[in-house]
Design a protein around this motif. Structure first.
Motif, PDB file in Angstrom:
ATOM      1  N   GLY A   1       0.800  -1.133  -0.022  1.00  0.00           N
ATOM      2  CA  GLY A   1      -0.182  -0.133   0.111  1.00  0.00           C
ATOM      3  C   GLY A   1       0.869   1.286   0.139  1.00  0.00           C
ATOM      4  N   GLY A   2       2.224   1.115  -0.024  1.00  0.00           N
ATOM      5  CA  GLY A   2       3.022   2.362   0.007  1.00  0.00           C
ATOM      6  C   GLY A   2       3.530   2.672  -1.327  1.00  0.00           C
ATOM      7  N   SER A   3       4.295   3.927  -1.294  1.00  0.00           N
ATOM      8  CA  SER A   3       4.884   4.257  -2.593  1.00  0.00           C
ATOM      9  C   SER A   3       6.330   4.500  -2.343  1.00  0.00           C
ATOM     10  CB  SER A   3       4.143   5.353  -3.035  1.00  0.00           C
ATOM     11  OG  SER A   3       4.765   6.171  -4.216  1.00  0.00           O
ATOM     12  N   SER A   4       7.173   4.178  -3.445  1.00  0.00           N
ATOM     13  CA  SER A   4       8.613   4.248  -3.289  1.00  0.00           C
ATOM     14  C   SER A   4       9.135   4.974  -4.616  1.00  0.00           C
ATOM     15  CB  SER A   4       9.279   2.861  -2.918  1.00  0.00           C
ATOM     16  OG  SER A   4       8.944   2.570  -1.658  1.00  0.00           O
ATOM     17  N   LEU A   5      10.474   5.533  -4.537  1.00  0.00           N
ATOM     18  CA  LEU A   5      11.190   5.775  -5.486  1.00  0.00           C
ATOM     19  C   LEU A   5      12.134   4.466  -5.927  1.00  0.00           C
ATOM     20  CD1 LEU A   5      11.295   8.382  -7.578  1.00  0.00           C
ATOM     21  CD2 LEU A   5      13.158   8.953  -6.053  1.00  0.00           C
ATOM     22  N   LEU A   6      11.741   4.191  -7.257  1.00  0.00           N
ATOM     23  CA  LEU A   6      12.685   3.208  -7.674  1.00  0.00           C
ATOM     24  C   LEU A   6      13.749   3.827  -8.654  1.00  0.00           C
ATOM     25  CD1 LEU A   6      13.069   0.084  -7.960  1.00  0.00           C
ATOM     26  CD2 LEU A   6      11.697   0.105  -9.756  1.00  0.00           C
ATOM     27  N   SER A   7      14.809   3.405  -8.296  1.00  0.00           N
ATOM     28  CA  SER A   7      16.070   4.197  -9.057  1.00  0.00           C
ATOM     29  C   SER A   7      17.022   3.033  -9.324  1.00  0.00           C
ATOM     30  CB  SER A   7      16.533   5.416  -8.423  1.00  0.00           C
ATOM     31  OG  SER A   7      17.172   5.109  -7.310  1.00  0.00           O
ATOM     32  N   SER A   8      17.670   3.293 -10.666  1.00  0.00           N
ATOM     33  CA  SER A   8      19.080   2.720 -10.969  1.00  0.00           C
ATOM     34  C   SER A   8      19.752   3.836 -11.628  1.00  0.00           C
ATOM     35  CB  SER A   8      18.588   1.766 -11.862  1.00  0.00           C
ATOM     36  OG  SER A   8      19.657   0.841 -12.291  1.00  0.00           O
ATOM     37  N   ARG A   9      21.201   3.370 -11.832  1.00  0.00           N
ATOM     38  CA  ARG A   9      22.170   4.382 -12.411  1.00  0.00           C
ATOM     39  C   ARG A   9      22.916   3.597 -13.451  1.00  0.00           C
ATOM     40  NH1 ARG A   9      26.793   8.150  -9.390  1.00  0.00           N
ATOM     41  NH2 ARG A   9      26.631   9.858 -10.738  1.00  0.00           N
TER      42      ARG A   9
END
Lengths: 338, 600
Positions: free
Chosen positions: A271-279
């Motif tokens: 039910g949450g929200s996260s920032l998904l990142s890759s470099r």
């Protein structure tokens, strides 16, 4: 390592009467430094002095992006060891004559004298801009550095900056104009042995904002087009007889070498929200901008499954956690699509 | 850049011809090497052997066709004494029709012009300059008197210093504009392509400019530009302070055997050009003045290169560069590109095209670019018409020299082949002479320019013959002089043994050892070897003279040993030219070469 977009292309004289042209990068013993071989001028091409074995050895040529070389200047009275750049002086070329210990500013084939400007040693290359003569240093494995002299007073301002963590190759680094960045004069400093490319902010007198990168090894001569944002480099093909110099063109964009595992911030939760990142990074950890990264997740959903990397090489999207009875947690995969 | 031709002179630069037609006196034609063609004294530009071709300029003068003239001044090579001349030709400035020519009359000054170069000052003066060890300076030519006059203008090289303060030596190349207070000079101490610019009034060095190769002329325009020419046909354009405006090669360059020169047409603002051309086969001049406008011309169009790495869906700009042969960028030129993208682009001021492409699929693609840039437009076909009539060529068809034409008094046919004549009647005069006298023993005419025949009746002797021919327009030609030997009184008997010998005897080698400087009085022994003779007695005659080439018999003898034929005679103290003539029993004849003998 920057991306090759054209070449290698043989450098051949435009005039069919001139059978050969080779690029000088190693002046004779006792000559000035080991650089001073040439530079790129927008609208004209790559200036250089022809090498022994050329049809017109020791004379000045311009080479275009297709490898066509045009002989543009006769060998001057003074023994020219190399050419350097004066982008904002209304001039085209600086030429140094070790026999007379003088720098010349020239709008070839007109010649006028800048100097004399005396330097304490043998710089690898110079650029005359903003009323300074910028010099590059660092032979014999020492760190690359930049110093300057006031022009036309010849006042020495000493070493302005040393690129820490560098070890130049056998010769002094080349130096050429990188244009104005946010009003600051910037220069490229190139170790031709390793191909390491360093960015210098000559106004702030610090290492410039561009990341350290490379043109690859074996470069005899290089230049940078401020207008086109392209690097040109010359390497010699010694597998052929006679040897042939070849032109390589690089976009100012590193080759992607790695992509980091995607990370969630904060940690994924139902039910949450996260920032998904890759470099995405190059071989020298240069950020790779504008690259498309595709994300997949084991659960939940994504705001966008494909995003482009920013100037720091990061690709980001937002992950929304499942609200049904899916297991706690999620696994994400990032893939460089092209 | 290139050169677009805008002018081709109607007339060629003519050589001087014999006034009033060919000489009728044998003596005038005596030294026929002087009149090999109707060019008087074989005139041709001195640059065909060495030096510069000359100088070109224009003047405001009324002609039947326009109000300007094109002038040429050149040093000429002639075989007559003193071997040189300086000539000025004048042509109409609109059509290029030949108007007149004038020669220097001041021969002393002419001598100083040889080996020098000429330069034209925009204000209207012609300068001559030299670089040898005597003539270091530049002097004005007074065109009205056709002589050099230092009172009208003189520039002393000793007044100037090189950029480093050294002595300059002499002028290798120069141009001056006194109104603009500028001197342009390539000194002997300069490099071959290095031209120094000075402020003339103060002798102040201003700048040095460099051509890629040895300079071949400095042309000043009336509006403050300098065209610097070099031997490899680079044309560099500067202002009077030495700032480069353009650099390009003459795409029409070729090998000009007599060099070339450029000039400036201030009325039509074009570059005048005169290039050396080999003479026509009949010896006529083929020099012709041209004029060109410099025009942009493309030599390089680089393949499109992406500024960024192409990827699917990514808009990437490809760049291509358009440049001339001198590497000068060509801006404002439209181009059409097709393939991965299509459209029309225009080169910017740096000569660069920007071609946006958005690849739609992975893999390779082709992007083609076609620029609408001018390239060298060939000169209009030049009607290099047959230069007929200027010089007729008359060639003897008979073998030259050492020919036995049998007994004297016989009718001896001669044939002369004429070329270069206009259609119509031809006349021919044949002049035989033996001792300097002579005249026209034959006059014939015909309409066939291929062959004109004459018959002569000559007494036994060695004769010199030459022929003059004239066509219906009054053009003339000359044959070479030939030697003809007419045998004895008896008819030439046919060979009876069927062998092929006898037509020519080959006689070698005078004198015998010790005859180089025989004492006087001396018995001179001529000994020679004869081949090709018929069996039988050989007759030997030795001719000697000290006035070439009229030989007088001095002694004679006979023998039958072709390997050791000798004769003796006396010669007075003198330097002699000696020739031996041999006859065999068949009446055939041969002649040795002529040798010089000094009798002390």
């Amino acid at each position: 390592m920057l991306s090759l977009v054209a070449g290698p292309t043989d450098i051949v004289p435009l005039d069919p009467l001139e059978a050969a042209v080779l690029v000088t990068t190693s002046p004779p013993p006792g000559a000035w430094g080991s650089g001073l071989s040439g530079f790129w001028e927008d609208g004209r091409g790559l200036w250089f002095v022809s090498d022994t074995g050329s049809t017109h050895a020791g004379e000045i040529y311009l080479v275009h992006l297709d490898g066509k070389a045009v002989r543009v200047g006769y060998r001057m009275t003074y023994s020219i060891r190399g050419l350097a750049q004066a982008p904002d002086e209304g001039l085209e070329v600086l030429a140094y004559d070790p026999g007379y210990d003088k720098w010349f500013k020239t709008h070839l084939p007109v010649m006028d004298e800048v100097g004399p400007i005396h330097t304490e040693g043998q710089p690898g290359d110079v650029v005359l801009a903003d009323r300074y003569l910028w010099c590059s240093w660092g032979p014999g494995g020492s760190s690359a550095s930049v110093s300057s002299y006031s022009y036309p007073t010849s006042h020495s301002n000493g070493v302005e900056h040393t690129f820490t963590g560098t070890a130049s190759g056998s010769g002094n680094p080349a130096l050429f104009d990188a244009g104005l960045v946010s009003g600051h004069r910037c220069l490229w400093c190139l170790d031709k042995g390793s191909g390491s490319l360093l960015h210098y902010d000559a106004t702030a007198r610090t290492e410039g904002p561009a990341a350290r990168t490379s043109l690859g090894s074996g470069v005899r001569l290089a230049g940078y087009s401020v207008k086109l944002g392209l690097f040109v480099a010359v390497r010699r093909d010694t597998t052929r007889t006679p040897n042939v110099d070849q032109l390589y063109v690089y976009a100012n964009e590193p080759v992607a070498a790695s992509i980091s595992a995607p990370s969630f911030s904060p940690a994924p939760a139902r039910g949450g929200s996260s920032l998904l990142s890759s470099r995405v990074l190059g071989t020298l950890a240069e950020p790779c901008a504008g690259r498309n990264v595709a994300f997949t997740v084991s659960s939940g959903s994504l705001e966008s499954s494909v995003t482009a990397t920013d100037s720091e090489g990061y690709a980001r999207t937002r992950w929304f956690g499942p609200t049904d009875g899916a297991p706690q947690g999620a696994t994400a995969t990032a893939t460089l699509t092209e | 850049m290139g050169l677009k031709r805008s002018f081709l002179a109607t007339s060629r630069v003519p050589y001087e011809r014999w006034p009033g037609g060919p000489p009728t006196s044998v003596w005038e034609a005596y030294n026929t090497y002087l009149i090999k063609t109707p060019r008087r004294y074989q005139e041709e530009p001195y640059s065909y052997s060495q030096g510069r071709l000359g100088v070109l300029w224009t003047r405001s003068e009324v002609t039947p066709w326009s109000t300007t003239t094109v002038n040429v001044l050149a040093a000429m090579n002639i075989v007559d004494w003193p071997g040189w001349a300086v000539t000025r030709w004048k042509f109409d400035g609109q059509l290029g029709r030949y108007l007149e020519r004038a020669n220097f009359s001041n021969m002393g000054n002419v001598a100083t012009a040889i080996g020098r170069g000429f330069s034209y000052e925009p204000s209207g003066w012609v300068w001559a300059f030299g670089s040898d060890y005597v003539l270091h300076d530049a002097v004005v030519l007074d065109e009205s008197t056709m002589s050099f006059d230092s009172s009208l203008g003189q520039i002393l090289s000793s007044d100037f210093l090189t950029r480093d303060g050294g002595a300059v030596g002499g002028f290798q190349d120069m141009a001056v504009d006194r109104a603009a207070d500028r001197l342009f000079a390539r000194w002997t101490m300069n490099n071959r392509g290095q031209v120094s610019i000075y402020r003339l009034s103060t002798k102040t060095w201003l700048a040095d400019i460099y051509a890629p190769n040895e300079t071949a002329g400095i042309v000043l325009t009336h509006d403050g530009f300098v065209y610097l020419l070099d031997v490899a046909d680079w044309i560099l354009c500067y202002d009077f302070d030495g700032s480069l405006y353009n650099a390009f090669k003459n795409p029409r360059r070729e090998n000009f055997p007599g060099g070339f020169c450029y000039g400036w047409d201030k009325f039509y603002k074009r570059l005048l050009f005169l290039g050396g051309v080999a003479n026509a086969t009949d010896g006529a001049s083929r020099l012709r003045i041209r004029a060109y406008y410099p025009v942009p011309e493309a030599a390089i169009l680089t393949p499109p290169i992406p500024r960024d790495v192409p990827r699917v869906g990514r808009s990437v700009v490809f760049v291509s560069h358009l440049a001339g042969e001198g590497a000068e960028p060509l801006g404002g030129r439209p181009a059409v590109y097709t393939g991965a993208a299509s459209g029309v682009a225009v080169s910017d001021s740096g000569g660069d095209y920007e071609l946006p492409v958005t690849p739609s699929a992975a893999g390779g693609a082709t992007l083609s670019l076609s620029s609408d840039a001018p390239v060298t437009v060939p000169d209009p076909a030049e009607a290099d018409e047959v230069i007929q009539g200027e010089t007729l060529i008359a060639d003897w068809i008979v073998p030259q020299n050492m020919q036995n034409f049998g007994p004297g008094g016989a009718v001896i046919p001669f044939t002369v082949r004429v070329s270069g004549a206009v259609a119509g009647a031809l006349t021919m005069n044949v002049y035989p002479f033996t001792t300097g006298g002579g005249g026209s023993d034959f006059t014939g005419s015909g309409s066939n320019p291929a062959d004109l025949e004459a018959t002569l009746s000559l007494i036994p002797a060695k004769w010199w013959l030459f022929a003059t021919v004239t066509d219906s327009l009054g053009h003339h030609g000359y044959s070479q002089r030939i030697a003809v030997y007419v045998g004895g009184a008896s008819p030439d008997p046919p060979d009876t043994d069927g062998s092929a010998h006898g037509d020519f005897l080959v006689a070698w080698a005078l004198p015998v050892p010790g005859a180089a400087e025989p004492a006087q009085p001396s018995t001179f022994i001529a000994q020679l070897t004869v081949t090709g003779a018929a069996p039988g007695v050989l007759q030997l005659t030795v001719n000697a003279t000290f006035v070439n080439p009229v030989l007088s018999p001095v002694f004679s003898g006979s023998g039958s040993d072709p390997q050791n034929l000798s004769v003796a005679g006396g010669l007075h103290p003198q330097s002699w030219l000696v020739t031996a003539i041999v006859h065999d029993a068949g009446g055939n004849m041969g002649q040795t070469n002529t040798i010089a003998i000094s009798v002390s």
